[in-house]
Design a protein around this motif. Structure first.
Motif, PDB file in Angstrom:
ATOM      1  N   ASN A  90     -30.261 142.219 102.584  1.00  0.00           N
ATOM      2  CA  ASN A  90     -30.123 141.451 101.413  1.00  0.00           C
ATOM      3  C   ASN A  90     -28.744 140.484 101.403  1.00  0.00           C
ATOM      4  O   ASN A  90     -28.616 139.799 100.713  1.00  0.00           O
ATOM      5  CB  ASN A  90     -30.029 142.429 100.276  1.00  0.00           C
ATOM      6  CG  ASN A  90     -29.531 141.723  99.148  1.00  0.00           C
ATOM      7  OD1 ASN A  90     -28.429 141.925  98.680  1.00  0.00           O
ATOM      8  ND2 ASN A  90     -30.734 141.688  98.351  1.00  0.00           N
ATOM      9  N   LYS A  92     -25.753 141.696 100.752  1.00  0.00           N
ATOM     10  CA  LYS A  92     -24.641 141.830  99.518  1.00  0.00           C
ATOM     11  C   LYS A  92     -23.519 142.425 100.439  1.00  0.00           C
ATOM     12  O   LYS A  92     -23.536 142.866 101.242  1.00  0.00           O
ATOM     13  CB  LYS A  92     -25.317 142.869  98.364  1.00  0.00           C
ATOM     14  CG  LYS A  92     -25.683 143.954  99.101  1.00  0.00           C
ATOM     15  CD  LYS A  92     -26.358 144.939  97.821  1.00  0.00           C
ATOM     16  CE  LYS A  92     -27.445 144.364  97.275  1.00  0.00           C
ATOM     17  NZ  LYS A  92     -27.852 145.052  96.005  1.00  0.00           N
ATOM     18  N   ASN A 149     -33.241 141.764  94.693  1.00  0.00           N
ATOM     19  CA  ASN A 149     -31.908 141.946  94.275  1.00  0.00           C
ATOM     20  C   ASN A 149     -31.615 143.069  94.431  1.00  0.00           C
ATOM     21  O   ASN A 149     -30.108 143.332  94.628  1.00  0.00           O
ATOM     22  CB  ASN A 149     -31.631 141.035  93.049  1.00  0.00           C
ATOM     23  CG  ASN A 149     -32.434 141.675  92.013  1.00  0.00           C
ATOM     24  OD1 ASN A 149     -33.537 142.203  92.235  1.00  0.00           O
ATOM     25  ND2 ASN A 149     -31.744 141.468  90.705  1.00  0.00           N
ATOM     26  N   ASN A 277     -23.080 142.373  92.365  1.00  0.00           N
ATOM     27  CA  ASN A 277     -24.232 141.733  93.110  1.00  0.00           C
ATOM     28  C   ASN A 277     -24.032 140.440  93.427  1.00  0.00           C
ATOM     29  O   ASN A 277     -25.091 139.704  93.611  1.00  0.00           O
ATOM     30  CB  ASN A 277     -25.536 142.285  92.593  1.00  0.00           C
ATOM     31  CG  ASN A 277     -26.582 142.698  93.608  1.00  0.00           C
ATOM     32  OD1 ASN A 277     -26.323 143.194  94.640  1.00  0.00           O
ATOM     33  ND2 ASN A 277     -27.792 141.942  93.500  1.00  0.00           N
ATOM     34  N   SER A 280     -26.384 137.943  91.329  1.00  0.00           N
ATOM     35  CA  SER A 280     -27.988 138.089  91.578  1.00  0.00           C
ATOM     36  C   SER A 280     -28.307 139.339  90.969  1.00  0.00           C
ATOM     37  O   SER A 280     -28.908 140.163  91.564  1.00  0.00           O
ATOM     38  CB  SER A 280     -28.226 138.228  93.172  1.00  0.00           C
ATOM     39  OG  SER A 280     -27.546 136.844  93.544  1.00  0.00           O
ATOM     40  N   LEU A 324     -25.844 135.185  99.401  1.00  0.00           N
ATOM     41  CA  LEU A 324     -27.137 135.179  98.687  1.00  0.00           C
ATOM     42  C   LEU A 324     -28.245 135.442  99.584  1.00  0.00           C
ATOM     43  O   LEU A 324     -28.277 135.674 100.797  1.00  0.00           O
ATOM     44  CB  LEU A 324     -27.724 133.885  97.962  1.00  0.00           C
ATOM     45  CG  LEU A 324     -26.319 133.698  97.076  1.00  0.00           C
ATOM     46  CD1 LEU A 324     -26.625 131.850  96.551  1.00  0.00           C
ATOM     47  CD2 LEU A 324     -26.229 134.310  95.873  1.00  0.00           C
ATOM     48  N   GLU A 329     -32.033 130.481  98.042  1.00  0.00           N
ATOM     49  CA  GLU A 329     -31.174 130.699  96.810  1.00  0.00           C
ATOM     50  C   GLU A 329     -29.723 130.006  96.946  1.00  0.00           C
ATOM     51  O   GLU A 329     -29.379 129.713  95.829  1.00  0.00           O
ATOM     52  CB  GLU A 329     -31.172 132.293  96.755  1.00  0.00           C
ATOM     53  CG  GLU A 329     -32.267 132.820  96.481  1.00  0.00           C
ATOM     54  CD  GLU A 329     -32.546 132.729  95.029  1.00  0.00           C
ATOM     55  OE1 GLU A 329     -31.893 132.950  94.283  1.00  0.00           O
ATOM     56  OE2 GLU A 329     -33.679 132.416  94.844  1.00  0.00           O
ATOM     57  N   PHE A 380     -28.440 133.353  89.025  1.00  0.00           N
ATOM     58  CA  PHE A 380     -28.516 134.271  89.982  1.00  0.00           C
ATOM     59  C   PHE A 380     -27.668 134.213  91.268  1.00  0.00           C
ATOM     60  O   PHE A 380     -28.010 133.899  92.409  1.00  0.00           O
ATOM     61  CB  PHE A 380     -30.141 134.449  90.354  1.00  0.00           C
ATOM     62  CG  PHE A 380     -30.834 135.636  90.464  1.00  0.00           C
ATOM     63  CD1 PHE A 380     -30.760 136.220  89.232  1.00  0.00           C
ATOM     64  CD2 PHE A 380     -31.400 136.311  91.422  1.00  0.00           C
ATOM     65  CE1 PHE A 380     -31.390 137.495  88.813  1.00  0.00           C
ATOM     66  CE2 PHE A 380     -31.959 137.430  91.253  1.00  0.00           C
ATOM     67  CZ  PHE A 380     -32.115 138.164  89.735  1.00  0.00           C
ATOM     68  N   GLY A 381     -26.404 133.906  90.993  1.00  0.00           N
ATOM     69  CA  GLY A 381     -25.337 133.605  91.700  1.00  0.00           C
ATOM     70  C   GLY A 381     -23.875 133.564  91.138  1.00  0.00           C
ATOM     71  O   GLY A 381     -23.798 133.840  90.054  1.00  0.00           O
TER      72      GLY A 381
END
Length: 473
Positions: A90, A92, A149, A277, A280, A324, A329, A380-381
């Motif tokens: 992912n 993260k 996410n 996160n 996201s 991301l 993304e 989402f960022g």
């Protein structure tokens, strides 16, 4: 890492032998190649779940509870393994991955306790002619669809209540993050969940094969977390068979800073609400409305705090902001920031995309206009977009000016903040804090942000059907 499908208690490759790449967004390397589920594989998963449904529904609640508790303990013992899988597929940060791992495993513990406390009712009718019994039974085979996410928490938040209720399951994770889902499923296998009770498929093409599973009469429940657009399509698909649906969909969360707000508290909460996160999250603060009287100081404090966030691979535990999930993304976020600047916003901090990997710096925009693209799109960022306001009623109107209603945040003197919170059209509101998620609390939205609730005592009810039995008094 496990890279196969899980059907009827066995790990197996897809029937057509094909696989897709799972990419580490930090360096764009291939982490693994995961099995593609064909239509036959998906039908086999439905068959396995349907065959196991009667015996699993008849399993004593205490036994189901103990299996979930065992899964919780395995995840507790292996929490760093759990987190590292998320970091690799992912992107993260390590702190976000560990936070999610801790949150995800709690759903197994919470619903282990709820499994033995399913409520019912027994009473004399008002007319006195009968006894009214209200019983609850498992709804049946449940298709669970989760996003990329929060690949761990969204899986456990659906699996735990379904299994606690006595439903067999088919888990369909996002193709970006199947490894975390496979690990969770294997934990349940090791905990002793019987064959057929939990199945995992990654269908390609996704839409038509998900629709084929929904069309099977054995499937009686769909629980979906993802975009509102896909949610609408799935609701249409469920209509033909009258499949029960739970939908946790998109968000466009406002964050309001009122006059008189304690700014250190507001900035601390805003950092969590925005940067958890990497932004996201469907609950992430998407639009900041800051009162004139505190605007400039809030901007300076927030800019200073964001400037200290280290960006880089989550495998380096010192980094607070990971990648991301994909280059696509990253580029979407970059385009939103560029568009905001074109619309007249000022880039106060950040605005930089990495040349290597899917990284995007913590970014802050001021002078944003309500109604501009960046305030109507789920970012989402890690982008903070600030709108200045001078009237609280206007701020409430702007906050509610969206088709979404999942999450909202308010910072200010408590009485004033609660008064504003009550006026906001959202399923959840955080007052003077940046995170609300808790397995013991009902999670869900209003308007086009969803249907139903997850977590809390309400979560298990989504997988149960009521039956009324009348007895002669």
């Amino acid at each position: 890492m496990i890279t196969d499908l899980f059907i009827d208690g066995e790990w197996r490759p897809g029937s057509d032998g094909t696989r897709f790449d799972v990419i580490d967004p930090a360096d764009l390397s291939v982490v693994a190649q995961f099995a593609v589920a064909s239509e036959q594989d998906c039908m086999d998963a439905v068959d396995a779940a349907a065959a196991a449904q009667p015996s699993w529904a008849a399993t004593a609640p205490r036994e189901r509870s103990e299996l979930l508790r065992t899964a919780y303990q395995i995840l507790t013992d292996e929490v760093e393994v759990f987190a590292e899988i998320m970091v690799r597929e992912n992107g993260k940060s390590w702190s976000d991955a560990m936070g999610e791992a801790g949150y995800a495993k709690e759903f197994f513990r919470w619903f282990a306790e709820e499994a033995v406390r399913v409520p019912g009712d027994y009473r004399l009718s008002p007319a006195g002619d009968k006894r009214i019994i209200v019983d609850r039974s498992p709804i049946g085979v449940s298709l669970l669809i989760t996003p990329w996410n929060f690949p761990a928490a969204m899986a456990t938040r659906k699996l735990a209540p379904a299994l606690a209720a006595g439903c067999t399951t088919i888990l369909k994770p996002a193709r970006e993050t199947p490894l975390t889902a496979a690990y969770v499923v294997d934990v349940l296998r090791r905990a002793g969940v019987p064959a057929g009770v939990v199945n995992l498929v990654t269908p390609v093409p996704t839409g038509p094969l998900v629709k084929a599973m929904i069309d099977r009469p054995e499937v009686r429940k769909l629980s979906f977390t993802g975009s509102t657009e896909v949610g609408r399509d799935l609701l249409h698909a469920c209509a033909d068979s009258i499949v029960s649906t739970s939908m946790e969909l998109g968000g466009n969360a406002p964050l309001i800073v009122l006059p008189g707000a304690d700014l250190p508290t507001a900035v601390e909460g805003a950092l969590l609400a925005k940067m958890r996160n990497g932004g996201s999250a469907c609950t992430a603060a998407n639009r900041f409305y800051v009162h004139d009287s505190v605007h400039d100081e809030f901007v300076e404090l927030m800019t200073d705090a964001l400037a200290k966030v280290k960006v880089g691979s989550g495998l380096d535990r010192a980094n607070g902001l990971g990648a991301l999930v994909s280059v696509a993304e990253r580029d979407k976020v970059a385009a939103l920031v560029a568009g905001a600047v074109d619309d007249g916003a000022t880039l106060k901090l950040g605005g930089n995309a990495s040349e290597q990997g899917a990284f995007y710096d913590a970014t802050l925009l001021t002078g944003v206009t309500h109604g501009s693209t960046i305030t109507t799109t789920e970012i989402f960022g890690p982008v903070t977009a600030i709108v200045r306001f001078d009237d609280v009623d206007a701020a409430v109107r702007m906050a509610n000016d969206t088709e979404y209603g999942l999450m909202a945040y308010v910072f200010g003197e408590e009485r004033a903040a609660v008064a504003v919170a009550r006026r906001l059209e959202a399923g959840m509101v955080a007052v003077n804090r940046g995170v609300v998620s808790d397995p013991a609390a009902p999670f869900g939205g209003v308007k086009q942000s969803g249907l139903g609730r997850e977590g809390s005592s309400e979560g298990i009810l989504e997988f149960l059907e009521e039956k009324y039995i009348a007895l002669t008094a």
